[in-house]
Scaffold this motif. Structure first.
Motif, PDB file in Angstrom:
ATOM      1  N   LYS A  14      -1.501   4.120  -4.826  1.00 20.18           N
ATOM      2  CA  LYS A  14      -1.937   3.787  -6.175  1.00 20.18           C
ATOM      3  C   LYS A  14      -3.446   3.613  -6.195  1.00 20.18           C
ATOM      4  O   LYS A  14      -4.059   3.207  -5.222  1.00 20.18           O
TER       5      LYS A  14
ATOM      6  N   GLU B 101      -3.820  -3.311   1.339  1.00 15.91           N
ATOM      7  CA  GLU B 101      -2.605  -3.841   1.958  1.00 15.91           C
ATOM      8  C   GLU B 101      -2.277  -5.232   1.437  1.00 15.91           C
ATOM      9  O   GLU B 101      -1.102  -5.622   1.369  1.00 15.91           O
TER      10      GLU B 101
ATOM     11  N   MET C 243      -1.876  -2.858 -10.467  1.00 17.53           N
ATOM     12  CA  MET C 243      -0.899  -3.036  -9.397  1.00 17.53           C
ATOM     13  C   MET C 243      -0.160  -4.370  -9.485  1.00 17.53           C
ATOM     14  O   MET C 243       1.006  -4.464  -9.118  1.00 17.53           O
TER      15      MET C 243
ATOM     16  N   GLN D 229      -1.045  -4.859  -2.350  1.00 13.77           N
ATOM     17  CA  GLN D 229       0.316  -4.335  -2.407  1.00 13.77           C
ATOM     18  C   GLN D 229       1.364  -5.388  -2.064  1.00 13.77           C
ATOM     19  O   GLN D 229       2.527  -5.244  -2.428  1.00 13.77           O
TER      20      GLN D 229
ATOM     21  N   MET E  32       5.172   3.779   1.308  1.00 18.34           N
ATOM     22  CA  MET E  32       4.691   3.012   0.164  1.00 18.34           C
ATOM     23  C   MET E  32       3.876   3.929  -0.737  1.00 18.34           C
ATOM     24  O   MET E  32       3.072   4.727  -0.278  1.00 18.34           O
TER      25      MET E  32
END
Length: 477
Positions: free
Chosen positions: A4, A211, A191, A214, A1
């Motif tokens: 960012k 987490e 994001m 995302q 992943m």
């Protein structure tokens, strides 16, 4: 992943590494204590930093409850397999204590180029072996600090990590400290690709924990995200809360009961004591040390009324991060429903109380954003932002701008927060604010009034300043 955000954190670590590379520090080696709440992304951050550095590095993660001899054996095995230039020199070595283990690390480190060493979950090493701290200090002073190495000591138990560098402890004065915070509003907005107001909602739900953020697909609305999460028992939104609490409190305890009381809305010492007691009110002598521990771990935060008059006993308690507050308020009780396929009922509970819950949860976020925006040209001396209330919470004022805290020298403004999707800050809100101003010690009849509103301001109200979602976002950009 993809990795960012965290630009500021990476820059801080780069600055420390640069002192090692250029050999401009007081010693060749540099040590940094990296701390922050569990699951906030510390391990991922230092791994990304190490990968980007292009330098040889070694990462060791401790295991909770491990036998010290077994832990040292794993440390040496990982060291021998690492890309450090001297790794082959330490293969097959056995040691009797941490002093010897850390001296072996020094053997593996290069002398002619910089390298990075990460020791993760340091509190567990301290817990396992009382000699670890002393050994670290001794080997750092005699061997490691003479090598061009950046030593990152990582841990989630904030109270233990802060104690490592406290006066009287072996490693005192040998490391600088870095706290990794959750992702900020600007990172969450980037994001999730949401408008500013919706990004605030996303921050309140996810707490900025990487987490969970995302798992929020770009452009997904709040109802869509919650619907997906409440139909999947393994979604990060559900799982992270229990894992966080298990990491801090592996067994059922009174601390959990206190957290649950605060998380479900109890804010005063008396109401928390009544809610947390299994058979009657929890005694003050029991509750006070529990609250002190939770505050030391940065899980619980306290707020005091901000004015020119001290009121140190009129505390209000809250869960420090909004995700855990959301999880305790809604998801902990909803998990059994979700596991039997009735996530729709859990979602209904959230929607029924969402506006009320959000109205309280957004207050610390707004105050923190204003602290980043102020002082400015309009408020050049405002360096503290809080709220004010009396014992009866009547009135309770959302925003107090002042020159300092906890006791102000001067109150610069008094304000109200209205975070509603279907109504702007209106004349009714203004009049209620104006009626409450003079209750605040340090105010006058002409103390400026301000507002923070999700949906703007109605008409030409005589407000000194008004901030909206885009202003909050700007505070973090």
């Amino acid at each position: 992943m993809d990795f960012k955000g965290r630009t500021a954190d990476l820059d801080l670590l780069d600055g420390q590494l640069n002192q090692v590379v250029t050999r401009t520090g007081a010693t060749l080696g540099r040590a940094v204590i990296v701390t922050g709440r569990r699951r906030v992304g510390k391990s991922r951050l230092v791994q990304e930093f190490s990968d980007r550095s292009g330098l040889p590095y070694f990462v060791f993660q401790a295991t909770r409850g491990r036998n010290p001899a077994g832990e040292r054996a794993d440390f040496l095995d990982a060291l021998a397999r690492s890309p450090l230039p001297g790794a082959e020199l330490v293969a097959g070595i056995s040691v009797a204590d941490w002093n010897q283990a850390l001296r072996t690390l020094a053997i593996a480190l290069p002398d002619d180029r910089a390298s990075i060493v990460v020791i993760d979950e340091v509190p567990w090493l301290v817990e396992q072996d009382s000699e670890f701290e002393g050994a670290l200090q001794t080997v750092w002073d005699r061997h490691l600090s003479a090598k061009p190495v950046l030593l990152l000591l990582v841990g989630s138990d904030i109270s233990v990590m802060e104690a490592l560098q406290s006066h009287g402890r072996p490693f005192f004065g040998r490391a600088t400290k870095m706290t990794v915070a959750p992702l900020n509003l600007a990172d969450v907005q980037t994001m999730t690709e949401l408008p500013a107001a919706a990004a605030v909602d996303a921050l309140l739900i996810t707490g900025g924990f990487p987490e969970i953020v995302q798992s929020w697909r770009p452009g997904m609305s709040r109802p869509e995200f919650l619907r997906d999460a409440t139909t999947n028992p393994l979604s990060p939104l559900l799982v992270a809360g229990e894992l966080t609490l298990l990491g801090e409190f592996p067994e059922a305890s009174r601390s959990r009961a206190v957290l649950e009381a605060i998380g479900t809305g109890d804010r005063t010492f008396g109401t928390i004591a009544a809610a947390a007691g299994s058979s009657g009110t929890l005694p003050s002598g029991t509750l006070t040390p529990l609250l002190n521990t939770l505050q030391a771990k940065r899980i619980v935060a306290t707020d005091l009324p901000l004015s020119t008059k001290s009121d140190s006993k009129n505390k209000r308690y809250r869960i420090a991060d909004s995700y855990l507050r959301f999880w305790l308020a809604f998801l902990q009780r909803g998990i059994p429903l979700i596991e039997r396929g009735r996530g729709d009922l859990a979602l209904e509970r959230i929607e029924r109380s969402w506006t009320t819950w959000r109205g309280r949860a957004v207050e610390p976020v707004i105050r923190e954003a204003l602290l980043r925006l102020l002082p400015d040209d309009r408020w050049p001396e405002t360096e503290a932002v809080g709220g004010w209330w009396n014992r009866q919470n009547n009135p309770e004022l959302d925003l107090i701008g002042a020159d300092r805290e906890p006791v102000a020298g001067a109150v610069h403004f008094v304000g109200s927060i209205k975070w509603l999707e279907d109504r702007p800050f209106d004349r009714h809100d203004y009049d209620a604010l104006a009626r409450g101003v003079l209750a605040v010690p340090g105010t006058e009849f002409d103390t400026p009034l301000v507002a923070v509103s999700r949906s703007g301001v109605q008409g030409e109200l005589p407000l000194a300043s008004c901030w909206g979602p885009e202003d909050l976002l700007r505070a973090w950009q």
